[in-house]
Scaffold this active site. Structure first.
Site, mmCIF file in Angstrom:
data_model
loop_
_atom_site.group_PDB
_atom_site.id
_atom_site.type_symbol
_atom_site.label_atom_id
_atom_site.label_comp_id
_atom_site.label_asym_id
_atom_site.label_seq_id
_atom_site.Cartn_x
_atom_site.Cartn_y
_atom_site.Cartn_z
ATOM 1 N N TYR A 93 39.544 45.970 3.129
ATOM 2 C CA TYR A 93 39.041 44.731 2.544
ATOM 3 C C TYR A 93 38.291 44.988 1.236
ATOM 4 C CZ TYR A 93 37.151 39.944 2.686
ATOM 5 O OH TYR A 93 36.847 38.632 2.420
ATOM 6 N N SER A 189 41.311 49.039 8.821
ATOM 7 C CA SER A 189 40.552 47.803 8.700
ATOM 8 C C SER A 189 41.483 46.663 8.262
ATOM 9 C CB SER A 189 39.378 48.001 7.741
ATOM 10 O OG SER A 189 38.495 46.913 7.816
ATOM 11 N N GLN A 190 41.235 46.034 7.097
ATOM 12 C CA GLN A 190 42.182 45.025 6.621
ATOM 13 C C GLN A 190 43.583 45.608 6.538
ATOM 14 O OE1 GLN A 190 41.988 42.028 2.996
ATOM 15 N NE2 GLN A 190 42.592 44.041 2.259
ATOM 16 N N ASP A 275 31.808 49.972 16.548
ATOM 17 C CA ASP A 275 32.287 49.254 15.367
ATOM 18 C C ASP A 275 31.912 47.778 15.468
ATOM 19 O OD1 ASP A 275 33.647 48.162 13.228
ATOM 20 O OD2 ASP A 275 35.585 49.051 13.728
ATOM 21 N N HIS A 305 32.634 51.621 11.986
ATOM 22 C CA HIS A 305 33.870 51.158 11.373
ATOM 23 C C HIS A 305 34.616 52.259 10.624
ATOM 24 C CE1 HIS A 305 36.742 48.200 10.267
ATOM 25 N NE2 HIS A 305 36.489 48.280 8.985
#
Length: 325
Positions: A93, A189-190, A275, A305
């Site tokens: 992200y 993640s993203q 996370d 994360h």
């Protein structure tokens, strides 16, 4: 302070929530991808001098959503000949495609590597981006990307991003040095959430490697974490009180859990039990619904994360050696 942010691991492994899927999910995505392919043009791979003696580097431009240009990097080991398996990477992200020397790991392992820029992103202080998003929605939204066009799936930001990601696989398969039957998608993640979307939309992938994936099980995420970026949704819905139903209806078209049920390629997920950004139950919701029988998940019990970070890569290579030969 770091701490477990969700259920115990034993419960997470069994977590198989009901899915909130729009009735026209498949039609929506088939039409969206078909439209993008119909107006697309061949990808351009322009040689780029990255001052790297062991890697051939190309500045890539391919047609994404609605034929709009998307940038990327294509790297291939200079010492290898013939068609190679290719890893397509999607970015976390706020990040963009960065610079070529920031993406040497997969090439060093012997793979061709296509890195997709993320439209509108790449100004968050690390990887720089080069792809604009020419379809801004004039409706109010929370700062960030999560709520752009949120009340209508046709205008939602991630409709454009996920379509770009499908077209990135198409672009990789077009290159004469890539074996189109040995394309792998990955991201963290993203990037992991985008990876799951592509896994559900593209046939014939060789493997799928989502790390600590974002964009999964949205409603639960908004209920159990106050971390960004999911907090963008909370802030928006706190303000636009009348848009809750419309927002979650839209998000049903973009939920990694729903894409996972359509994904059949071998996969290795990762999850971190501390996370707060992508809570473990949201990751396990996607993993447990993932349709392939050849699947595994690496659990990092004391990480946030960052997940496994560099420790995950050897496990990914091990999977690729097994499935690609």
């Amino acid at each position: 302070m770091d701490m477990l942010v969700d259920w115990p691991l034993e419960r997470l492994r069994d977590y198989l929530p009901d899915r909130d899927e729009p009735a026209d999910f498949d039609e929506f995505w088939a039409d969206t991808v078909q439209q993008a392919r119909e107006v697309g043009t061949p990808a351009l791979f322009e040689p780029y001098d990255a001052r790297l003696s062991t890697m051939e580097v190309y500045d890539v431009t391919f047609s994404g959503f609605a034929g709009q240009p998307v940038r990327g990097w294509f790297l291939i080991p200079a010492h290898l000949d013939g068609r190679l398996p290719c890893v397509v990477t999607y970015i976390g992200y706020g990040g963009g495609r960065g610079l070529p020397h920031e993406w040497l790991t997969w090439g060093a392992a012997g793979y061709a590597h296509l890195v997709m820029d993320t439209r509108g992103q790449g100004s968050n202080g690390y990887f720089v981006g080069d792809t604009p998003d020419p379809d801004p929605v004039g409706l109010p939204h929370t700062p960030g990307f999560m709520t752009r066009g949120l009340t209508d799936p046709q205008s939602y930001y991630y409709r454009r991003v996920f379509t770009d990601a499908v077209r990135a696989v198409d672009a990789a398969r077009e290159h004469p040095r890539v074996d189109p039957d040995r394309v792998v998608v990955t991201g963290a993640s993203q990037g992991g959430g985008i990876t799951l979307a592509v896994a559900g939309l593209v046939d014939g992938l060789a493997a799928v490697l989502p790390d600590v994936p974002f964009l999964c099980h949205y409603r639960r995420a908004t209920e159990i974490t106050d971390a960004m970026p999911y907090q963008e949704l909370v802030t928006y819905l706190k303000t636009h009180r009348g848009d809750v139903d419309a927002a979650f209806r839209t998000l049903g078209y973009f939920d990694g859990v729903n894409f996972a049920t359509r994904a059949t390629a071998p996969t290795l997920f990762s999850v971190a039990l501390m996370d707060a950004v992508c809570p473990p139950s949201t990751v396990f919701a996607a993993y447990n619904h993932y349709a392939a029988t050849d699947k595994d998940i690496t659990v990092w019990p004391y990480n946030g994360h960052e997940g496994g970070a560099g420790w995950q890569f050897p496990r990914q290579v091990e999977l690729l050696r097994r499935v690609l030969g």
